[in-house]
Design a protein around this motif. Structure first.
Motif, PDB file in Angstrom:
ATOM      1  N   PRO A  52       2.373  24.080 -84.168  1.00 30.72           N
ATOM      2  CA  PRO A  52       1.829  23.077 -85.109  1.00 30.72           C
ATOM      3  C   PRO A  52       2.412  23.141 -86.524  1.00 30.72           C
ATOM      4  CG  PRO A  52       0.067  24.290 -83.994  1.00 30.72           C
ATOM      5  CD  PRO A  52       1.339  25.029 -83.714  1.00 30.72           C
ATOM      6  N   GLU A  53       1.957  22.181 -87.334  1.00 31.37           N
ATOM      7  CA  GLU A  53       2.166  22.185 -88.797  1.00 31.37           C
ATOM      8  C   GLU A  53       1.383  23.373 -89.390  1.00 31.37           C
ATOM      9  OE1 GLU A  53      -0.310  19.201 -90.695  1.00 31.37           O
ATOM     10  OE2 GLU A  53       1.055  18.993 -92.408  1.00 31.37           O
ATOM     11  N   LEU A  54       1.924  24.012 -90.412  1.00 31.43           N
ATOM     12  CA  LEU A  54       1.240  25.111 -91.107  1.00 31.43           C
ATOM     13  C   LEU A  54       0.573  26.055 -90.091  1.00 31.43           C
ATOM     14  CD1 LEU A  54      -0.400  23.110 -94.063  1.00 31.43           C
ATOM     15  CD2 LEU A  54       1.731  24.403 -94.131  1.00 31.43           C
ATOM     16  N   LEU A 133       3.395  12.859 -97.796  1.00 36.43           N
ATOM     17  CA  LEU A 133       2.285  13.783 -98.091  1.00 36.43           C
ATOM     18  C   LEU A 133       1.005  12.982 -98.273  1.00 36.43           C
ATOM     19  CD1 LEU A 133       4.052  16.084-100.720  1.00 36.43           C
ATOM     20  CD2 LEU A 133       3.617  16.611 -98.306  1.00 36.43           C
ATOM     21  N   PRO A 134       0.035  13.145 -97.398  1.00 33.96           N
ATOM     22  CA  PRO A 134      -1.202  12.373 -97.540  1.00 33.96           C
ATOM     23  C   PRO A 134      -2.151  13.022 -98.550  1.00 33.96           C
ATOM     24  CG  PRO A 134      -1.350  13.765 -95.631  1.00 33.96           C
ATOM     25  CD  PRO A 134       0.013  14.029 -96.240  1.00 33.96           C
ATOM     26  N   GLY A 135      -3.258  12.356 -98.775  1.00 32.76           N
ATOM     27  CA  GLY A 135      -4.317  12.945 -99.586  1.00 32.76           C
ATOM     28  C   GLY A 135      -4.140  12.667-101.067  1.00 32.76           C
ATOM     29  N   LEU A 148      -5.618  18.135-100.213  1.00 35.35           N
ATOM     30  CA  LEU A 148      -4.833  18.261-101.454  1.00 35.35           C
ATOM     31  C   LEU A 148      -3.348  18.522-101.226  1.00 35.35           C
ATOM     32  CD1 LEU A 148      -7.658  20.160-103.271  1.00 35.35           C
ATOM     33  CD2 LEU A 148      -6.559  18.124-104.214  1.00 35.35           C
ATOM     34  N   GLU A 149      -2.797  17.865-100.217  1.00 33.16           N
ATOM     35  CA  GLU A 149      -1.350  18.082 -99.988  1.00 33.16           C
ATOM     36  C   GLU A 149      -0.525  17.627-101.184  1.00 33.16           C
ATOM     37  OE1 GLU A 149       0.557  17.733 -96.177  1.00 33.16           O
ATOM     38  OE2 GLU A 149      -1.321  17.032 -95.333  1.00 33.16           O
ATOM     39  N   LYS A 150      -0.971  16.575-101.867  1.00 36.18           N
ATOM     40  CA  LYS A 150      -0.186  16.105-103.021  1.00 36.18           C
ATOM     41  C   LYS A 150      -0.262  17.090-104.191  1.00 36.18           C
ATOM     42  CE  LYS A 150      -0.509  11.075-102.215  1.00 36.18           C
ATOM     43  NZ  LYS A 150       0.740  10.887-101.475  1.00 36.18           N
ATOM     44  N   ILE A 174       6.639  16.012 -89.687  1.00 36.19           N
ATOM     45  CA  ILE A 174       5.411  16.801 -89.849  1.00 36.19           C
ATOM     46  C   ILE A 174       4.239  15.851 -90.067  1.00 36.19           C
ATOM     47  CG2 ILE A 174       4.225  18.579 -91.191  1.00 36.19           C
ATOM     48  CD1 ILE A 174       6.933  19.742 -91.972  1.00 36.19           C
ATOM     49  N   CYS A 175       3.291  15.933 -89.196  1.00 36.74           N
ATOM     50  CA  CYS A 175       1.984  15.281 -89.265  1.00 36.74           C
ATOM     51  C   CYS A 175       2.016  13.843 -89.761  1.00 36.74           C
ATOM     52  CB  CYS A 175       1.009  16.130 -90.067  1.00 36.74           C
ATOM     53  SG  CYS A 175      -0.692  15.570 -89.792  1.00 36.74           S
ATOM     54  N   ASN A 176       1.659  13.624 -91.039  1.00 35.70           N
ATOM     55  CA  ASN A 176       1.503  12.243 -91.532  1.00 35.70           C
ATOM     56  C   ASN A 176       2.775  11.424 -91.374  1.00 35.70           C
ATOM     57  OD1 ASN A 176       1.345  10.177 -94.105  1.00 35.70           O
ATOM     58  ND2 ASN A 176      -0.660  10.555 -93.183  1.00 35.70           N
ATOM     59  N   ASP A 177       3.932  12.084 -91.343  1.00 31.91           N
ATOM     60  CA  ASP A 177       5.202  11.363 -91.107  1.00 31.91           C
ATOM     61  C   ASP A 177       5.125  10.511 -89.845  1.00 31.91           C
ATOM     62  OD1 ASP A 177       6.816  12.486 -93.240  1.00 31.91           O
ATOM     63  OD2 ASP A 177       7.045  14.322 -92.055  1.00 31.91           O
ATOM     64  N   ARG A 178       4.337  10.983 -88.847  1.00 32.51           N
ATOM     65  CA  ARG A 178       4.329  10.281 -87.561  1.00 32.51           C
ATOM     66  C   ARG A 178       3.686   8.898 -87.664  1.00 32.51           C
ATOM     67  NH1 ARG A 178      -0.409  12.985 -87.667  1.00 32.51           N
ATOM     68  NH2 ARG A 178      -2.055  12.803 -86.111  1.00 32.51           N
ATOM     69  N   ARG A 179       2.969   8.639 -88.739  1.00 36.26           N
ATOM     70  CA  ARG A 179       2.294   7.339 -88.871  1.00 36.26           C
ATOM     71  C   ARG A 179       3.229   6.267 -89.437  1.00 36.26           C
ATOM     72  NH1 ARG A 179      -3.063   8.638 -87.976  1.00 36.26           N
ATOM     73  NH2 ARG A 179      -3.616  10.779 -88.520  1.00 36.26           N
ATOM     74  N   TYR A 199       0.972  18.828 -86.233  1.00 36.16           N
ATOM     75  CA  TYR A 199       0.005  18.131 -87.085  1.00 36.16           C
ATOM     76  C   TYR A 199      -1.328  18.871 -87.211  1.00 36.16           C
ATOM     77  CZ  TYR A 199      -1.743  15.952 -82.646  1.00 36.16           C
ATOM     78  OH  TYR A 199      -2.236  15.704 -81.385  1.00 36.16           O
ATOM     79  N   ASN A 200      -2.026  18.572 -88.325  1.00 35.60           N
ATOM     80  CA  ASN A 200      -3.428  18.982 -88.566  1.00 35.60           C
ATOM     81  C   ASN A 200      -4.134  17.703 -88.969  1.00 35.60           C
ATOM     82  OD1 ASN A 200      -3.949  22.236 -89.261  1.00 35.60           O
ATOM     83  ND2 ASN A 200      -1.823  21.593 -89.493  1.00 35.60           N
ATOM     84  N   THR A 201      -4.921  17.127 -88.108  1.00 38.83           N
ATOM     85  CA  THR A 201      -5.556  15.850 -88.423  1.00 38.83           C
ATOM     86  C   THR A 201      -7.074  15.970 -88.340  1.00 38.83           C
ATOM     87  OG1 THR A 201      -3.653  14.559 -87.709  1.00 38.83           O
ATOM     88  CG2 THR A 201      -5.770  13.432 -87.700  1.00 38.83           C
ATOM     89  N   PRO A 202      -7.742  15.867 -89.480  1.00 43.47           N
ATOM     90  CA  PRO A 202      -9.216  15.924 -89.441  1.00 43.47           C
ATOM     91  C   PRO A 202      -9.781  14.805 -88.561  1.00 43.47           C
ATOM     92  CG  PRO A 202      -8.407  16.129 -91.694  1.00 43.47           C
ATOM     93  CD  PRO A 202      -7.223  15.755 -90.846  1.00 43.47           C
ATOM     94  N   ILE A 204     -12.418  13.387 -88.993  1.00 43.32           N
ATOM     95  CA  ILE A 204     -13.015  12.395 -89.898  1.00 43.32           C
ATOM     96  C   ILE A 204     -12.027  12.160 -91.025  1.00 43.32           C
ATOM     97  CG2 ILE A 204     -14.859  12.033 -91.593  1.00 43.32           C
ATOM     98  CD1 ILE A 204     -16.593  13.852 -89.780  1.00 43.32           C
ATOM     99  N   ASN A 205     -11.780  10.896 -91.317  1.00 38.90           N
ATOM    100  CA  ASN A 205     -10.931  10.567 -92.461  1.00 38.90           C
ATOM    101  C   ASN A 205     -11.771  10.712 -93.725  1.00 38.90           C
ATOM    102  OD1 ASN A 205      -9.415   9.406 -94.478  1.00 38.90           O
ATOM    103  ND2 ASN A 205      -8.731   7.663 -93.243  1.00 38.90           N
ATOM    104  N   GLY A 206     -11.521  11.778 -94.480  1.00 36.40           N
ATOM    105  CA  GLY A 206     -12.321  12.081 -95.676  1.00 36.40           C
ATOM    106  C   GLY A 206     -12.367  10.923 -96.653  1.00 36.40           C
ATOM    107  N   LEU A 219     -11.268   6.308 -83.496  1.00 36.67           N
ATOM    108  CA  LEU A 219      -9.968   5.727 -83.831  1.00 36.67           C
ATOM    109  C   LEU A 219      -8.940   6.788 -84.226  1.00 36.67           C
ATOM    110  CD1 LEU A 219     -10.928   2.502 -85.832  1.00 36.67           C
ATOM    111  CD2 LEU A 219     -10.156   2.706 -83.455  1.00 36.67           C
ATOM    112  N   ARG A 220      -9.422   7.979 -84.610  1.00 28.87           N
ATOM    113  CA  ARG A 220      -8.481   9.024 -85.057  1.00 28.87           C
ATOM    114  C   ARG A 220      -7.521   9.403 -83.932  1.00 28.87           C
ATOM    115  NH1 ARG A 220      -7.707   9.458 -90.164  1.00 28.87           N
ATOM    116  NH2 ARG A 220      -7.792  11.722 -90.389  1.00 28.87           N
ATOM    117  N   GLN A 221      -8.093   9.599 -82.739  1.00 28.83           N
ATOM    118  CA  GLN A 221      -7.225   9.965 -81.606  1.00 28.83           C
ATOM    119  C   GLN A 221      -6.403   8.768 -81.134  1.00 28.83           C
ATOM    120  OE1 GLN A 221      -5.269  12.203 -80.168  1.00 28.83           O
ATOM    121  NE2 GLN A 221      -7.080  13.518 -79.970  1.00 28.83           N
TER     122      GLN A 221
END
Ligand code: CDT
Length: 319
Positions: A52-54, A133-135, A148-150, A174-179, A199-202, A204-206, A219-221
């Motif tokens: 995975p990521e991290l 980088l999301p968040g 807090l990736e940013k 890495i993770c958010n790149d896939r979107r 990826y590390n995907t919560p 719940i979208n915070g 919808l996350r999955q």
């Protein structure tokens, strides 16, 4: 004359999903968990394993930290290092290449969310630094947890390289790149045959919880698979995607690690949200059909109409 690109090239690949990593868990413990899956991958004939990521620490961007010494404890300053040396050694002994995500701090003090690709001889053939980088960058206490990736990472500065290695043309994300379709298309234009990512995907979208139109959890999955299946199909490439999953430090992370064929079909799927290896025999020659027909880029792309994609970031609506 026969098309040599149609000659089967099988690469047996494992996606080594990891269950939660506690904040107190050591890198040695994470590596030990990876070694268990690496040995299983060897028994199942894998030439490549995607972690995975991290993968060496908990997903620390969920906490707002102001002490940069505390932050730096999650970062690696060299690779391999003492903690990951056993992974490199065992993978080399087993002749298995791997993708590993980790937090990288460079000698001149830059911090990146990074992944490396190691070949079957144990050599690092490629490095990728996460571009999307999301968040957010500042503490947002109204959120149930931070993202807090940013704050902790700079956007990657290497672009989207691909490498001719282990019998194919491989790329990383890495993770958010896939979107983002741009991720796949840039590598598609370089002939990518297998895109590997963690990826590390919560679950719940915070940000949805503080938005007026919250996102239902199911919808996350759906979106996880939707974007990767589309990216695989539209660029006729294999995609191997590995989650860190499960209930980690009070935050639920989706699983759904999968291996996707160039047709966009999922050919292997994780069932759990724990440590779990999934495996598929990926024939890289299956990329040829899409690349030479519907998505024969040189025949069908109309770049004279795509300029906006690389010259404008946000949306500008008509007056
Ligand atoms: N690690 C990572 O990039 N996760 C993001 C979460 C987005 S919600 C802020 C993802 O795209 O899965």
């Amino acid at each position: 004359m026969a098309n040599s690109k149609l000659v089967p090239r099988i690469m047996t690949v494992g996606a080594a999903q990891m269950g939660p990593i506690a904040r107190s868990e050591t890198r040695a413990s994470c590596v030990e968990r990876m070694l268990v899956m690496l040995r299983e991958a060897a028994r199942k004939g894998c030439q490549l394993v995607v972690f995975p990521e991290l993968a060496l620490t908990t997903f620390f961007p969920r906490w707002y930290m102001t002490d940069w010494r505390e932050v730096d404890a999650f970062f690696e300053t060299e690779m391999p290092n003492a903690a990951t040396a056993p992974l490199f050694a065992e993978a080399k002994r087993l002749k298995i290449g791997f993708y590993l995500g980790y937090a990288e701090k460079t000698p001149d003090g830059h911090r990146f969310n990074t992944a490396i690709l190691v070949d079957t001889q144990g050599a690092i053939v490629g490095k990728y630094r996460k571009i999307h980088l999301p968040g957010h960058a500042e503490n947002e206490p109204q959120r149930p947890f931070q993202h807090l990736e940013k704050r902790y990472f700079e956007p990657g500065d290497i672009g989207f390289p691909v490498w001719r290695t282990m019998g194919g043309i491989l790329g990383m994300a890495i993770c958010n790149d896939r979107r983002w379709p741009e991720t796949y298309r840039v590598m598609g234009l370089k002939g990518v045959e297998m895109l590997v990512l963690g990826y590390n995907t919560p679950a719940i979208n915070g940000s949805a919880l503080v938005h007026s139109a919250p996102e239902p959890e199911h919808l996350r999955q759906f979106h996880n698979h939707l974007v990767m299946q589309a990216g695989a199909y539209q660029n006729s490439t294999w995609v191997v995607a590995t989650a860190k999953a499960g209930f980690e430090e009070g935050c639920s992370l989706i699983g759904g690690s999968c291996i996707i064929a160039p047709t966009g079909e999922i050919v292997a799927l994780a069932r759990s949200v724990a440590d779990e290896l999934i495996v598929a025999d990926c024939d890289l020659s299956l990329c040829t059909y899409g690349k030479e027909t519907v998505f024969a880029f040189s025949k069908h792309r109309r770049i004279e109409h795509y300029g906006l994609i690389a010259s404008q970031t946000g949306t500008i609506e008509p007056a």
